[in-house]
Design a protein around this motif. Structure first.
Motif, PDB file in Angstrom:
ATOM      1  N   ILE A   1      -4.395  11.149 -10.215  1.00 55.91           N
ATOM      2  CA  ILE A   1      -4.892  12.382 -10.814  1.00 55.91           C
ATOM      3  C   ILE A   1      -3.687  13.222 -11.242  1.00 55.91           C
ATOM      4  O   ILE A   1      -2.663  13.246 -10.562  1.00 55.91           O
ATOM      5  CB  ILE A   1      -5.810  13.162  -9.853  1.00 55.91           C
ATOM      6  N   SER A   2      -3.825  13.893 -12.363  1.00 56.16           N
ATOM      7  CA  SER A   2      -2.780  14.771 -12.880  1.00 56.16           C
ATOM      8  C   SER A   2      -3.122  16.209 -12.520  1.00 56.16           C
ATOM      9  O   SER A   2      -4.296  16.554 -12.402  1.00 56.16           O
ATOM     10  CB  SER A   2      -2.693  14.618 -14.400  1.00 56.16           C
ATOM     11  N   LEU A   3      -2.112  17.036 -12.375  1.00 57.12           N
ATOM     12  CA  LEU A   3      -2.343  18.452 -12.093  1.00 57.12           C
ATOM     13  C   LEU A   3      -2.816  19.215 -13.319  1.00 57.12           C
ATOM     14  O   LEU A   3      -3.288  20.331 -13.200  1.00 57.12           O
ATOM     15  CB  LEU A   3      -1.067  19.105 -11.563  1.00 57.12           C
ATOM     16  N   SER A   4      -2.677  18.623 -14.500  1.00 51.72           N
ATOM     17  CA  SER A   4      -3.050  19.353 -15.721  1.00 51.72           C
ATOM     18  C   SER A   4      -3.655  18.397 -16.745  1.00 51.72           C
ATOM     19  O   SER A   4      -4.711  17.844 -16.534  1.00 51.72           O
ATOM     20  CB  SER A   4      -1.820  20.067 -16.289  1.00 51.72           C
ATOM     21  N   LYS A   5      -2.962  18.178 -17.827  1.00 51.72           N
ATOM     22  CA  LYS A   5      -3.432  17.334 -18.929  1.00 51.72           C
ATOM     23  C   LYS A   5      -3.374  15.856 -18.544  1.00 51.72           C
ATOM     24  O   LYS A   5      -2.707  15.489 -17.582  1.00 51.72           O
ATOM     25  CB  LYS A   5      -2.556  17.590 -20.145  1.00 51.72           C
ATOM     26  N   PRO A   6      -4.056  14.983 -19.298  1.00 59.51           N
ATOM     27  CA  PRO A   6      -3.900  13.548 -19.063  1.00 59.51           C
ATOM     28  C   PRO A   6      -2.433  13.132 -19.250  1.00 59.51           C
ATOM     29  O   PRO A   6      -1.768  13.569 -20.185  1.00 59.51           O
ATOM     30  CB  PRO A   6      -4.781  12.906 -20.130  1.00 59.51           C
ATOM     31  N   VAL A   7      -1.938  12.318 -18.333  1.00 63.00           N
ATOM     32  CA  VAL A   7      -0.529  11.918 -18.315  1.00 63.00           C
ATOM     33  C   VAL A   7      -0.445  10.399 -18.228  1.00 63.00           C
ATOM     34  O   VAL A   7      -1.228   9.766 -17.513  1.00 63.00           O
ATOM     35  CB  VAL A   7       0.184  12.565 -17.102  1.00 63.00           C
TER      36      VAL A   7
ATOM     37  N   THR B   1       7.136  -1.164  -9.486  1.00 58.30           N
ATOM     38  CA  THR B   1       7.653   0.105  -9.985  1.00 58.30           C
ATOM     39  C   THR B   1       6.504   0.910 -10.573  1.00 58.30           C
ATOM     40  O   THR B   1       5.686   0.379 -11.316  1.00 58.30           O
ATOM     41  CB  THR B   1       8.712  -0.130 -11.081  1.00 58.30           C
ATOM     42  N   VAL B   2       6.460   2.198 -10.223  1.00 58.21           N
ATOM     43  CA  VAL B   2       5.506   3.140 -10.809  1.00 58.21           C
ATOM     44  C   VAL B   2       6.305   4.145 -11.618  1.00 58.21           C
ATOM     45  O   VAL B   2       7.293   4.703 -11.126  1.00 58.21           O
ATOM     46  CB  VAL B   2       4.682   3.860  -9.719  1.00 58.21           C
ATOM     47  N   THR B   3       5.868   4.380 -12.862  1.00 55.76           N
ATOM     48  CA  THR B   3       6.538   5.341 -13.734  1.00 55.76           C
ATOM     49  C   THR B   3       5.508   6.347 -14.233  1.00 55.76           C
ATOM     50  O   THR B   3       4.516   5.970 -14.866  1.00 55.76           O
ATOM     51  CB  THR B   3       7.183   4.622 -14.933  1.00 55.76           C
ATOM     52  N   THR B   4       5.738   7.624 -13.917  1.00 59.35           N
ATOM     53  CA  THR B   4       4.853   8.690 -14.358  1.00 59.35           C
ATOM     54  C   THR B   4       5.544  10.032 -14.143  1.00 59.35           C
ATOM     55  O   THR B   4       6.657  10.092 -13.619  1.00 59.35           O
ATOM     56  CB  THR B   4       3.493   8.635 -13.626  1.00 59.35           C
ATOM     57  N   GLU B   5       4.892  11.109 -14.521  1.00 53.79           N
ATOM     58  CA  GLU B   5       5.449  12.454 -14.339  1.00 53.79           C
ATOM     59  C   GLU B   5       5.223  12.945 -12.906  1.00 53.79           C
ATOM     60  O   GLU B   5       4.334  12.452 -12.199  1.00 53.79           O
ATOM     61  CB  GLU B   5       4.788  13.427 -15.314  1.00 53.79           C
ATOM     62  N   GLU B   6       5.995  13.945 -12.511  1.00 50.46           N
ATOM     63  CA  GLU B   6       5.861  14.549 -11.176  1.00 50.46           C
ATOM     64  C   GLU B   6       4.503  15.216 -10.968  1.00 50.46           C
ATOM     65  O   GLU B   6       4.075  15.420  -9.845  1.00 50.46           O
ATOM     66  CB  GLU B   6       6.969  15.586 -10.939  1.00 50.46           C
ATOM     67  N   SER B   7       3.813  15.546 -12.042  1.00 55.43           N
ATOM     68  CA  SER B   7       2.513  16.214 -11.926  1.00 55.43           C
ATOM     69  C   SER B   7       1.389  15.259 -11.525  1.00 55.43           C
ATOM     70  O   SER B   7       0.272  15.687 -11.260  1.00 55.43           O
ATOM     71  CB  SER B   7       2.138  16.886 -13.246  1.00 55.43           C
TER      72      SER B   7
ATOM     73  N   SER C   1      -1.799   3.275 -18.325  1.00 57.29           N
ATOM     74  CA  SER C   1      -3.064   3.977 -18.396  1.00 57.29           C
ATOM     75  C   SER C   1      -2.759   5.467 -18.480  1.00 57.29           C
ATOM     76  O   SER C   1      -1.601   5.864 -18.573  1.00 57.29           O
ATOM     77  CB  SER C   1      -3.910   3.658 -17.156  1.00 57.29           C
ATOM     78  N   LYS C   2      -3.793   6.271 -18.423  1.00 58.39           N
ATOM     79  CA  LYS C   2      -3.640   7.729 -18.369  1.00 58.39           C
ATOM     80  C   LYS C   2      -4.327   8.231 -17.113  1.00 58.39           C
ATOM     81  O   LYS C   2      -5.379   7.729 -16.726  1.00 58.39           O
ATOM     82  CB  LYS C   2      -4.279   8.381 -19.584  1.00 58.39           C
ATOM     83  N   CYS C   3      -3.717   9.212 -16.481  1.00 56.05           N
ATOM     84  CA  CYS C   3      -4.310   9.871 -15.325  1.00 56.05           C
ATOM     85  C   CYS C   3      -4.785  11.234 -15.787  1.00 56.05           C
ATOM     86  O   CYS C   3      -3.996  12.034 -16.302  1.00 56.05           O
ATOM     87  CB  CYS C   3      -3.284  10.013 -14.206  1.00 56.05           C
TER      88      CYS C   3
ATOM     89  N   SER D   1       0.871  -1.172   0.000  1.00 57.44           N
ATOM     90  CA  SER D   1       0.000   0.000   0.000  1.00 57.44           C
ATOM     91  C   SER D   1       0.905   1.217   0.000  1.00 57.44           C
ATOM     92  O   SER D   1       1.610   1.456   0.984  1.00 57.44           O
ATOM     93  CB  SER D   1      -0.893  -0.020   1.248  1.00 57.44           C
ATOM     94  N   GLU D   2       0.931   1.960  -1.088  1.00 57.04           N
ATOM     95  CA  GLU D   2       1.838   3.108  -1.216  1.00 57.04           C
ATOM     96  C   GLU D   2       1.107   4.323  -1.744  1.00 57.04           C
ATOM     97  O   GLU D   2       0.356   4.236  -2.705  1.00 57.04           O
ATOM     98  CB  GLU D   2       2.998   2.781  -2.153  1.00 57.04           C
ATOM     99  N   GLY D   3       1.349   5.443  -1.112  1.00 53.40           N
ATOM    100  CA  GLY D   3       0.810   6.702  -1.579  1.00 53.40           C
ATOM    101  C   GLY D   3       0.117   7.432  -0.456  1.00 53.40           C
ATOM    102  O   GLY D   3      -0.033   6.906   0.631  1.00 53.40           O
ATOM    103  N   PRO D   4      -0.254   8.668  -0.727  1.00 51.78           N
ATOM    104  CA  PRO D   4      -0.081   9.314  -2.024  1.00 51.78           C
ATOM    105  C   PRO D   4       1.378   9.718  -2.269  1.00 51.78           C
ATOM    106  O   PRO D   4       2.077  10.126  -1.356  1.00 51.78           O
ATOM    107  CB  PRO D   4      -0.984  10.543  -1.943  1.00 51.78           C
ATOM    108  N   HIS D   5       1.797   9.545  -3.506  1.00 52.89           N
ATOM    109  CA  HIS D   5       3.125   9.924  -3.973  1.00 52.89           C
ATOM    110  C   HIS D   5       2.971  10.676  -5.291  1.00 52.89           C
ATOM    111  O   HIS D   5       1.904  10.676  -5.894  1.00 52.89           O
ATOM    112  CB  HIS D   5       4.010   8.701  -4.224  1.00 52.89           C
ATOM    113  N   ARG D   6       4.072  11.267  -5.747  1.00 50.59           N
ATOM    114  CA  ARG D   6       4.146  11.909  -7.064  1.00 50.59           C
ATOM    115  C   ARG D   6       5.355  11.358  -7.798  1.00 50.59           C
ATOM    116  O   ARG D   6       6.373  11.052  -7.204  1.00 50.59           O
ATOM    117  CB  ARG D   6       4.300  13.415  -6.938  1.00 50.59           C
ATOM    118  N   GLY D   7       5.213  11.227  -9.126  1.00 52.00           N
ATOM    119  CA  GLY D   7       6.344  10.821  -9.959  1.00 52.00           C
ATOM    120  C   GLY D   7       6.715   9.350  -9.810  1.00 52.00           C
ATOM    121  O   GLY D   7       5.948   8.548  -9.297  1.00 52.00           O
ATOM    122  N   ASP D   8       7.932   9.021 -10.290  1.00 53.01           N
ATOM    123  CA  ASP D   8       8.425   7.644 -10.311  1.00 53.01           C
ATOM    124  C   ASP D   8       8.758   7.146  -8.906  1.00 53.01           C
ATOM    125  O   ASP D   8       9.274   7.906  -8.083  1.00 53.01           O
ATOM    126  CB  ASP D   8       9.703   7.546 -11.146  1.00 53.01           C
ATOM    127  N   ARG D   9       8.518   5.858  -8.675  1.00 50.26           N
ATOM    128  CA  ARG D   9       8.911   5.198  -7.421  1.00 50.26           C
ATOM    129  C   ARG D   9       9.173   3.726  -7.705  1.00 50.26           C
ATOM    130  O   ARG D   9       8.536   3.128  -8.564  1.00 50.26           O
ATOM    131  CB  ARG D   9       7.808   5.264  -6.367  1.00 50.26           C
TER     132      ARG D   9
END
Length: 100
Positions: free
Chosen positions: A37-43, A82-88, A57-59, A10-18
């Motif tokens: 959830i993304s701070l702006s556009k779908p990521v 491993t989670v890979t995504t943007e810092e947003s 997927s897209k957030c 159980s991990e989060g909430p986090h931002r970006g890669d981990r």
């Protein structure tokens, strides 16, 4: 949580890669649940369980996305998540297995 299941990660909430330590998965069904959830556009967002599975997927930036992925293992496994995504992107991941 899925009925009759327990969390092994159980991990989060986090931002970006981990990348997280090794977890044990028993033979049989498991669920990977994600809220993001993304701070702006779908990521783009990717979760991988090394040697077991990966999904992308897209957030979106409007509301929290909720995803659940079910997998059945033929044998017990040890894996790293491993989670890979943007810092947003703010996210939460849960890996659930049947209650023992």
């Amino acid at each position: 949580m899925e009925d009759g299941h327990e969390e092994v990660l159980s991990e989060g909430p986090h931002r970006g890669d981990r990348r997280f330590g090794t977890i044990g998965l028993p033979k049989g069904e498991l669920w990977v649940a994600v809220n993001c959830i993304s701070l702006s556009k779908p990521v783009g967002f990717e979760v991988s369980l090394d040697g077991v599975m990966a999904f992308t997927s897209k957030c979106a930036g409007v509301q929290v996305e909720r995803m659940g992925h079910r997998l059945t293992l033929d044998a017990a496994e040890r894996t790293r998540v491993t989670v890979t995504t943007e810092e947003s992107v703010r996210w939460y991941v849960s890996v659930q297995v049947p209650r023992r």
